[in-house]
Scaffold this active site. Sequence first.
Site, PDB file in Angstrom:
ATOM      1  N   SER A 157       0.854  -1.185   0.000  1.00  0.00           N
ATOM      2  CA  SER A 157       0.000   0.000   0.000  1.00  0.00           C
ATOM      3  C   SER A 157       0.885   1.229   0.000  1.00  0.00           C
ATOM      4  O   SER A 157       2.086   1.149   0.326  1.00  0.00           O
ATOM      5  CB  SER A 157      -0.882  -0.012   1.260  1.00  0.00           C
ATOM      6  N   TYR A 170      -2.299  -0.957  10.366  1.00  0.00           N
ATOM      7  CA  TYR A 170      -2.338  -1.223   8.927  1.00  0.00           C
ATOM      8  C   TYR A 170      -1.017  -0.807   8.270  1.00  0.00           C
ATOM      9  O   TYR A 170      -0.442  -1.564   7.479  1.00  0.00           O
ATOM     10  CB  TYR A 170      -3.510  -0.469   8.310  1.00  0.00           C
TER      11      TYR A 170
END
Length: 285
Positions: A157, A170
């Site tokens: 990401s 995350y």
Amino acid sequence: MGRVSEKVAFITGAAHGQGRSHALRLAEEGADIVVTDACAPIHPLVDYKAATREDLEETRALVEKTGQKCVTAVADVRDRAALTGAVEVGIEAFGRIDIVCANAGIMTVHEHSWDIPEDAVDAVIDTNLKGVWNTVVATAPHMVESKRGGSIILTSSTAGLRGHTPYAHYAASKHGVVGLMKAFANELSRYKIRVNTVHPTGVLTEGMGTFSDRTMAIIGSSATGLAGATNILPDLDADPDAEYAPVPLLLPIEISNAVLWLASDEARYVTGVALAVDAGNTVKP
């Protein structure tokens, strides 16, 4: 056409979203596909739609419409035994695996990272990081044994390259994926297996594209949260005379095209690379 013809791709988190898009794009270019998904909610604080068995079967049907073969297996990437079983389904059907897309992942968003419940931290890290570990461990031995080489693509990401907030768990999981990529790129290189990461910005899927109003309000309530979510390129398909505005989300096909390139022989000397497909998100000062 045919950029990955006669290859077999194993894709996790493929019942919908980016995983389904990757499956279809690789199939369009000649690959047979093994698709897996947990097909169940992972944690109650994940506030977007969980995939179902029906979704997984729809992915299979869509792949088969391209003319390629597809098999499915329900497996949670956190469960090594279940994932190994899914790999065996693919090996039994096709005899080999040439491409691996470790795509499965989840995200929860919180007002403060220090308030994240421990079980939510465990769910995110176990899915996004340990799940990627399990995927590589379950597939790499078969790729080594086949002596055909191959390409392993791990989904990270933009949060795996920057300190995005307010979801430190995350960001940590996605940074960890980069570490796995670099280590496995070195370890598997002697077997002609390439390992890379792809780093999407926000993508319009059943996940990020359907975040609740609560989640969007949290992200937009702080300068750092908003900065992390902001890209710099505009919508490249918009009217060229339109007023400049950063594109908010990318379509899954943009990520799938990058995955296809990394999977193909066009990238046969590309390994150990963190490839951002992010509309400039990570180049910002």
